[in-house]
Enzyme design. Structure first.
Site, PDB file in Angstrom:
ATOM      1  CB  VAL A  85      -0.921   0.013   1.234  1.00  0.00           C
ATOM      2  CG1 VAL A  85      -1.772   1.274   1.247  1.00  0.00           C
ATOM      3  CG2 VAL A  85      -1.796  -1.226   1.262  1.00  0.00           C
ATOM      4  CB  SER A  86       2.691   3.245  -1.719  1.00  0.00           C
ATOM      5  OG  SER A  86       2.470   3.169  -3.124  1.00  0.00           O
ATOM      6  CB  VAL A  87      -0.858   7.552  -0.910  1.00  0.00           C
ATOM      7  CG1 VAL A  87      -1.379   8.844  -1.540  1.00  0.00           C
ATOM      8  CG2 VAL A  87      -2.012   6.582  -0.668  1.00  0.00           C
ATOM      9  NE  ARG A 145      -2.549  15.596   6.163  1.00  0.00           N
ATOM     10  CZ  ARG A 145      -1.212  15.562   6.138  1.00  0.00           C
ATOM     11  NH1 ARG A 145      -0.562  15.884   5.022  1.00  0.00           N
ATOM     12  NH2 ARG A 145      -0.542  15.212   7.220  1.00  0.00           N
ATOM     13  NE  ARG A 146      -3.791  16.359  -3.730  1.00  0.00           N
ATOM     14  CZ  ARG A 146      -3.257  16.876  -4.843  1.00  0.00           C
ATOM     15  NH1 ARG A 146      -3.760  16.552  -6.018  1.00  0.00           N
ATOM     16  NH2 ARG A 146      -2.247  17.705  -4.773  1.00  0.00           N
ATOM     17  CE1 TYR A 190      -3.601   0.020   5.935  1.00  0.00           C
ATOM     18  CE2 TYR A 190      -1.674   0.221   7.341  1.00  0.00           C
ATOM     19  CZ  TYR A 190      -2.242   0.191   6.081  1.00  0.00           C
ATOM     20  OH  TYR A 190      -1.458   0.338   4.971  1.00  0.00           O
ATOM     21  CG  PHE A 208       1.337 -10.721   4.214  1.00  0.00           C
ATOM     22  CD1 PHE A 208       0.450  -9.756   3.784  1.00  0.00           C
ATOM     23  CD2 PHE A 208       1.122 -11.314   5.458  1.00  0.00           C
ATOM     24  CE1 PHE A 208      -0.643  -9.386   4.554  1.00  0.00           C
ATOM     25  CE2 PHE A 208       0.029 -10.958   6.239  1.00  0.00           C
ATOM     26  CZ  PHE A 208      -0.851  -9.991   5.779  1.00  0.00           C
ATOM     27  CG  LEU A 266      -5.143   4.745   2.742  1.00  0.00           C
ATOM     28  CD1 LEU A 266      -4.462   3.546   2.117  1.00  0.00           C
ATOM     29  CD2 LEU A 266      -4.433   5.157   4.043  1.00  0.00           C
ATOM     30  CB  SER A 305       4.809   0.230   6.952  1.00  0.00           C
ATOM     31  OG  SER A 305       3.772   0.931   6.286  1.00  0.00           O
ATOM     32  CD  GLU A 306       3.526   5.802   8.242  1.00  0.00           C
ATOM     33  OE1 GLU A 306       3.733   6.807   8.952  1.00  0.00           O
ATOM     34  OE2 GLU A 306       3.187   5.865   7.048  1.00  0.00           O
TER      35      GLU A 306
END
Length: 410
Positions: free
Chosen positions: A82-84, A90-91, A123, A410, A94, A118-119
């Site tokens: 998962v990445s942005v 903030r748009r 979630y 994973f 995600l 990762s953060e």
């Protein structure tokens, strides 16, 4: 912003994966490492967020089967990569990808969604709760002694090539998967080979990956994979054994492997990777204070279909409870559910009966594998008891015999 979500094909890989790498720091990977991820990603389950023909967001889902209390293997969608892009934070990128991913997991008939974070702060708002904890430790083998169980001397330990022994080790791993909640079935050669991936860039001064097999009368009863980081000071050798995997069928096999690791020449400590909270080495050591034990969150889980998820596992004692569940992100789960089950099975259906407990899907995800007690969540104000006695009974029913554990990321 005119952003759209679409699936990815193999022709999108370079741009899509490049977006992932940039979001995670931008350091190029070795070609073999990129090829490994490419072999694992299921292209039919990848998501790209695209703005003006540029990929600005990524997500993918692995098709897993995960052990739940009772030993059943339940389909679970594993969220990954998962990445942005920093230019598009903030748009709602995600949130849009999470919405699509969970809708697709539900449509695929997977009652659970899981991830490693990762953060972690990200979630919870999407309904994921911490479902497993990891035990990490550094054993001072100069001062700590192991008392191994009876039968350890009947187990022999020998070196083996990690690749050549992979099939035998995977057969043993598959026997262990149903025995512990949170373990994931590795049903493909790609996932098996992922367990022995050994990028030079990630060794940080350590040796290549090593493997030993524990055998009794020619039968494989355990294995360990590790590396060694050499080290010296004025007093002599201070090397570190970096344990990646250790699996064993019985206490003597585990004892033989831990005894071997603690006795490797020119080393003075064992640094473990993520281990289960009830890992048996803790009951073999002479001085647990010199093992520097630390806890860390592991697997995050959320029910995607509350009824199917709760009916898929068994319960430590008979339970009959009505749960008032709230799920702001997947509102189809919101409502009252009657759970009735025991050690042989369960059913969970919508009901109009008065609720006994009230909780969000996040807390349900934390408690689902039996690792996070409902009574502890209630003490934090995250679960509310609406009928006297319901909390104690439900909390006891949700517990698992063995600590849930995710054996690899994973």
């Amino acid at each position: 912003m005119t952003m759209e979500l679409r699936g990815i094909g193999r022709e999108d890989w370079d741009a899509w994966y490049g977006t992932v790498i940039r979001a995670f720091g931008g350091v190029p990977e070795e070609p073999a490492e990129e090829a490994r991820w490419r072999s694992l990603v299921e292209f039919g389950r990848g998501i790209a967020a695209v703005d003006d023909a540029e990929i600005v967001g990524t997500a993918a889902t692995f098709s897993f089967r995960m052990t739940v209390p009772g030993g059943a293997l339940v389909p679970a969608g594993g969220l990954t990569l998962v990445s942005v892009a920093a230019t598009h934070r903030r748009r709602g990128v995600l949130r849009s990808m999470m919405r699509r991913q969970l809708d697709e997991v539900r449509a695929a008939g997977e009652p659970l969604a899981v991830l490693t974070a990762s953060e972690p702060a990200i979630y919870g708002r999407f309904g994921y709760g911490v479902a497993t904890q990891e035990l990490r430790a550094t054993l001072d083998t100069d001062r700590v002694r192991l008392t191994t169980p009876p039968g350890t001397d009947e187990v022999s330990v020998r070196y083996a090539d990690p690749a050549k022994s992979l099939t035998r080790c995977e057969e043993l791993y598959a026997r262990l998967v149903p025995t512990r909640p949170g373990m994931i079935e590795r049903g493909s050669q790609e996932w098996a080979e992922n367990g022995i991936a050994d990028p030079v860039s990630e060794r940080k001064g350590s040796s290549p990956l090593l493997c030993v097999l524990a055998e009794r009368d020619g039968e494989l009863v355990g294995y360990a994979r590790y590396s060694v980081t050499p080290g010296w000071d004025d007093a002599g050798p201070k090397g570190t054994v970096n344990l990646r995997d250790l699996e064993a069928l019985d206490p003597p096999a585990a004892g033989a492997l831990w005894r071997f690791l603690a006795g490797i020449d020119l080393t003075s400590r064992i640094h473990t990777g993520a281990r289960p909270l009830d890992d048996p080495w803790q009951y073999l050591v002479s001085d647990p204070r010199r093992c520097d034990r630390r806890l860390r969150d592991g697997l995050y889980l959320r029910p995607v279909d509350v009824g199917a998820a709760l009916a898929a596992r068994t319960y430590a004692r008979e339970v009959d409870v009505v749960l008032d569940v709230t799920d702001a992100f997947c509102p189809q789960n919101t409502g009252r559910w009657r759970l009735a089950g025991d050690g042989t099975g369960a059913r969970c259906e919508r009901t109009g009966a008065p609720a006994d407990l009230a909780l969000s899907v996040r807390e349900l995800g934390s408690a689902y594998l039996g690792g996070e007690p409902l009574h502890a969540l209630a003490a934090a104000g995250r679960v509310r008891e609406l009928r006297a006695g319901a909390l104690e009974a439900a909390s006891a029913a949700f517990t698992a015999e063995r600590a849930p554990w995710l054996p690899h990321g994973f």
